[in-house]
Design a protein around this motif. Structure first.
Motif, PDB file in Angstrom:
ATOM      1  N   ASP A 151       0.838  -1.204   0.000  1.00 60.73           N
ATOM      2  CA  ASP A 151       0.000   0.000   0.000  1.00 60.73           C
ATOM      3  C   ASP A 151       0.871   1.252   0.000  1.00 60.73           C
ATOM      4  O   ASP A 151       0.611   2.219  -0.727  1.00 60.73           O
ATOM      5  CB  ASP A 151      -0.901   0.020   1.241  1.00 60.73           C
ATOM      6  CG  ASP A 151      -2.222  -0.680   0.988  1.00 60.73           C
ATOM      7  OD1 ASP A 151      -2.896  -1.059   1.963  1.00 60.73           O
ATOM      8  OD2 ASP A 151      -2.586  -0.844  -0.201  1.00 60.73           O
ATOM      9  N   LEU A 152       1.894   1.246   0.833  1.00 63.88           N
ATOM     10  CA  LEU A 152       2.801   2.401   0.893  1.00 63.88           C
ATOM     11  C   LEU A 152       3.475   2.631  -0.446  1.00 63.88           C
ATOM     12  O   LEU A 152       3.592   3.768  -0.926  1.00 63.88           O
ATOM     13  CB  LEU A 152       3.881   2.156   1.961  1.00 63.88           C
ATOM     14  CG  LEU A 152       3.460   2.219   3.425  1.00 63.88           C
ATOM     15  CD1 LEU A 152       4.619   1.837   4.326  1.00 63.88           C
ATOM     16  CD2 LEU A 152       2.957   3.620   3.764  1.00 63.88           C
ATOM     17  N   ALA A 153       3.930   1.536  -1.043  1.00 70.26           N
ATOM     18  CA  ALA A 153       4.626   1.650  -2.323  1.00 70.26           C
ATOM     19  C   ALA A 153       3.688   2.160  -3.408  1.00 70.26           C
ATOM     20  O   ALA A 153       4.046   3.042  -4.195  1.00 70.26           O
ATOM     21  CB  ALA A 153       5.204   0.292  -2.723  1.00 70.26           C
ATOM     22  N   LEU A 154       2.481   1.615  -3.452  1.00 70.19           N
ATOM     23  CA  LEU A 154       1.524   2.028  -4.488  1.00 70.19           C
ATOM     24  C   LEU A 154       1.103   3.477  -4.307  1.00 70.19           C
ATOM     25  O   LEU A 154       0.737   4.157  -5.271  1.00 70.19           O
ATOM     26  CB  LEU A 154       0.312   1.099  -4.457  1.00 70.19           C
ATOM     27  CG  LEU A 154       0.577  -0.346  -4.906  1.00 70.19           C
ATOM     28  CD1 LEU A 154      -0.612  -1.247  -4.582  1.00 70.19           C
ATOM     29  CD2 LEU A 154       0.884  -0.396  -6.400  1.00 70.19           C
ATOM     30  N   ALA A 155       1.156   3.956  -3.087  1.00 73.91           N
ATOM     31  CA  ALA A 155       0.794   5.347  -2.823  1.00 73.91           C
ATOM     32  C   ALA A 155       1.803   6.325  -3.427  1.00 73.91           C
ATOM     33  O   ALA A 155       1.499   7.504  -3.597  1.00 73.91           O
ATOM     34  CB  ALA A 155       0.671   5.584  -1.320  1.00 73.91           C
ATOM     35  N   THR A 156       2.976   5.821  -3.785  1.00 75.31           N
ATOM     36  CA  THR A 156       3.976   6.707  -4.412  1.00 75.31           C
ATOM     37  C   THR A 156       3.665   6.930  -5.881  1.00 75.31           C
ATOM     38  O   THR A 156       4.323   7.729  -6.545  1.00 75.31           O
ATOM     39  CB  THR A 156       5.394   6.112  -4.280  1.00 75.31           C
ATOM     40  OG1 THR A 156       5.484   4.916  -5.063  1.00 75.31           O
ATOM     41  CG2 THR A 156       5.751   5.811  -2.847  1.00 75.31           C
ATOM     42  N   GLY A 157       2.667   6.185  -6.390  1.00 79.09           N
ATOM     43  CA  GLY A 157       2.298   6.303  -7.790  1.00 79.09           C
ATOM     44  C   GLY A 157       2.246   4.930  -8.417  1.00 79.09           C
ATOM     45  O   GLY A 157       3.113   4.108  -8.159  1.00 79.09           O
ATOM     46  N   SER A 158       1.236   4.666  -9.219  1.00 79.88           N
ATOM     47  CA  SER A 158       1.106   3.331  -9.791  1.00 79.88           C
ATOM     48  C   SER A 158       0.500   3.371 -11.177  1.00 79.88           C
ATOM     49  O   SER A 158      -0.210   4.307 -11.556  1.00 79.88           O
ATOM     50  CB  SER A 158       0.251   2.437  -8.881  1.00 79.88           C
ATOM     51  OG  SER A 158      -1.088   2.893  -8.836  1.00 79.88           O
ATOM     52  N   VAL A 159       0.820   2.343 -11.930  1.00 80.99           N
ATOM     53  CA  VAL A 159       0.177   2.079 -13.211  1.00 80.99           C
ATOM     54  C   VAL A 159      -0.886   1.023 -12.943  1.00 80.99           C
ATOM     55  O   VAL A 159      -0.569  -0.054 -12.421  1.00 80.99           O
ATOM     56  CB  VAL A 159       1.199   1.564 -14.244  1.00 80.99           C
ATOM     57  CG1 VAL A 159       0.494   1.104 -15.510  1.00 80.99           C
ATOM     58  CG2 VAL A 159       2.237   2.636 -14.545  1.00 80.99           C
ATOM     59  N   ASP A 160      -2.130   1.328 -13.280  1.00 75.61           N
ATOM     60  CA  ASP A 160      -3.237   0.421 -12.964  1.00 75.61           C
ATOM     61  C   ASP A 160      -3.886  -0.108 -14.237  1.00 75.61           C
ATOM     62  O   ASP A 160      -4.112   0.650 -15.183  1.00 75.61           O
ATOM     63  CB  ASP A 160      -4.307   1.148 -12.138  1.00 75.61           C
ATOM     64  CG  ASP A 160      -3.774   1.670 -10.813  1.00 75.61           C
ATOM     65  OD1 ASP A 160      -4.423   2.553 -10.218  1.00 75.61           O
ATOM     66  OD2 ASP A 160      -2.706   1.196 -10.374  1.00 75.61           O
TER      67      ASP A 160
END
Lengths: 349, 151
Positions: free
Chosen positions: A22-31
């Motif tokens: 969750d923390l990592a995805l909060a830095t920005g993600s491709v969905d």
């Protein structure tokens, strides 16, 4: 029923890992919302390098409207996959919850090959994969996208999708598939049997492309082939027979051409036959009916490292429900195409 | 191995039977096994909870084998499964246990099938597995990584 201590440890580790994800995805993600096997797979990737590796071969399955609620899977077969790059995001996974000696050469972790939480760790790619079966989520941590080998681009998250398929009684078959309006034919066999070449020869002749290295088979209730990876590989010496399909090359990998057959791709088709391929010595292609037991062993042995082991139940059901033939490939490509076409039409030897 | 020779296939083994053939794969080690004929029957019976005596009886009813040979072979087979790590021995059955499932035989009593002693043989690339070093190196987060020079 109370969990065993082992399962409790696994669940705590999984929850801790999810929190880090969750923390990592909060830095920005491709969905991406993928439609695979009739189910919705919501893929979230943190780390542009990883996204460049994982997304293209799955792009054909992307349906932006497939998932109406990205916070939790809705159907029984749906799946969430969260992937993050440790170096790119600066977020580390928790330490292993088991002794180092439980990491096995196969990549499995002793005690975590079945049960509600399943773990593998590839020590060379340094990729941790955790499958939380009951919560229908997979969490993947890669130490560094630069450590992921190029071949992964052609079949990304294959192990993850195979484990998910196994849980549903489906088969992830090591092989290619092509389709006509009548149906699909699986083209299986060990490395060097001619899967990619046959798949692309048929695609060049006008068949629909459904994959050249892995095909998902569901039972809906009848067997249906689904395209998983929308990329193909063609060795340089096979380019001669590829015809216009060769123009679909988008890059190279280990000396071979990588093709994007998107415009010829078929997403799903009823499965008409399983062809176990072998290279013959004559010009003519010969199809011979084989029994399910023979096909079962050959299919599994030809795909032990590529999904057969994990989806053994699906493989057994596949050969029990779909006619199987041994297809000895001749030197004449038109004969190969003709033979595959007959199988796709349901014409059996 | 227990006196009764009852075993339990370990959870890490995936296996399926199709007609007279069983394929079993140890998902932890990658070892692959294929059993047919009498070996397949021994596997199915052992997995169903049959003890060595019941397995031997089933072999005698289905195959052209003497009771003494069947008893020896059945015990050797289940012992091999335990020794190779596919199964663990379990204690004697409890009254609540369901009776073991014995596959029906198509062969009438007067026409038993030819017999080949069941063996446990793994198809695996042992050399590759043995060459992989045990883990010595871990990264800062505690996860394994290749030792220097071993990538």
């Amino acid at each position: 029923m109370t969990d065993s201590p082992h399962v409790s440890v696994a669940r705590r580790f999984c929850d801790d890992l999810a929190a880090r994800a969750d923390l990592a995805l909060a830095t920005g993600s491709v969905d991406r919302s993928l439609r695979l096997g009739g189910a919705v797979v919501d893929l979230r990737i943190a780390g542009d390098g990883l996204a460049d590796i994982l997304v293209p071969a799955l792009a054909h399955a992307h349906e932006p409207s497939a998932s109406s609620d990205s916070s939790a899977p809705s159907g029984d077969d749906d799946l969430d996959i969260w992937v993050w790059d440790r170096r790119a995001t600066g977020v580390e996974p928790p330490p292993p919850a088991w002794p180092l000696e439980d990491h096995l050469p196969s990549g499995a972790v002793r005690g975590f090959t079945d049960g509600p939480v399943r773990v593998t760790f590839d020590r060379w790619q340094r990729v941790l994969t955790v499958y939380d079966v009951e919560n229908r989520r997979v969490i993947v941590n890669a130490a560094d996208a630069d450590l992921v080998p190029g071949w992964v681009r052609r079949s990304p998250l294959r192990q993850v999708l195979t484990a998910w398929a196994a849980e549903r009684g489906w088969a992830m078959v090591h092989g290619g598939a092509v389709a006509t309006d009548d149906g699909a034919v699986l083209l299986a066999g060990p490395s060097g049997a001619g899967k990619s070449t046959t798949t692309l020869t048929a695609t060049a002749a006008g068949f629909g492309f459904m994959g050249d290295d892995a095909v998902l088979v569901t039972f809906d209730p009848t067997p249906v082939a689904h395209t998983v990876f929308g990329r193909a590989k063609l060795e340089p010496d096979a380019m001669v027979r590829a015809g216009e399909v060769g123009s679909l090359a988008v890059g190279t990998e280990d000396g071979a051409f990588v093709l994007d057959p998107a415009e010829r791709l078929v997403r799903r088709a009823p499965l008409r036959a399983v062809a176990l391929l072998g290279i013959g010595s004559s010009a003519a292609t010969v199809a011979t009916r084989i029994d399910a037991t023979d096909a079962f062993r050959r299919l599994v042995e030809g795909g032990l490292d590529e999904g057969a082991a994990a989806t053994l139940t699906g493989h057994r059901r596949l050969v029990a429900e779909v006619p199987c033939v041994a297809l000895t490939l001749g030197r004449d490509p038109s004969g190969v195409v003709e033979a595959v076409g007959r199988l796709a039409s349901g014409v059996l030897p | 191995m227990t006196t009764t020779g009852r075993i339990r296939i370990i959870d890490a083994v995936s296996h399926e039977r199709l007609d007279d053939e069983v394929i079993a794969i140890n998902l932890e080690t990658g070892s692959y096994f294929a059993f047919d004929g009498a070996a397949a029957d021994c596997w199915t019976l052992a997995d169903s909870g049959a003890d060595v005596d019941a397995i031997a009886d089933a072999l005698v009813s289905r195959y052209e084998v003497t009771p003494d040979a069947a008893a020896v072979d059945a015990r050797a087979f289940v012992t091999a499964l335990v020794e190779i790590g596919l199964a663990v021995g379990i204690d004697g059955s409890s009254p609540a246990d369901p009776p073991p499932v014995v596959p029906a035989t198509d062969a009438p009593t007067a026409a038993r099938l030819p017999y080949t002693a069941p063996v446990v043989e793994a198809y695996e690339d042992l050399e590759t597995l043995l060459l992989i070093d045990p883990i010595h190196e871990v990264d800062d987060a505690g996860w394994p990584m290749p030792a220097a020079g071993n990538d």
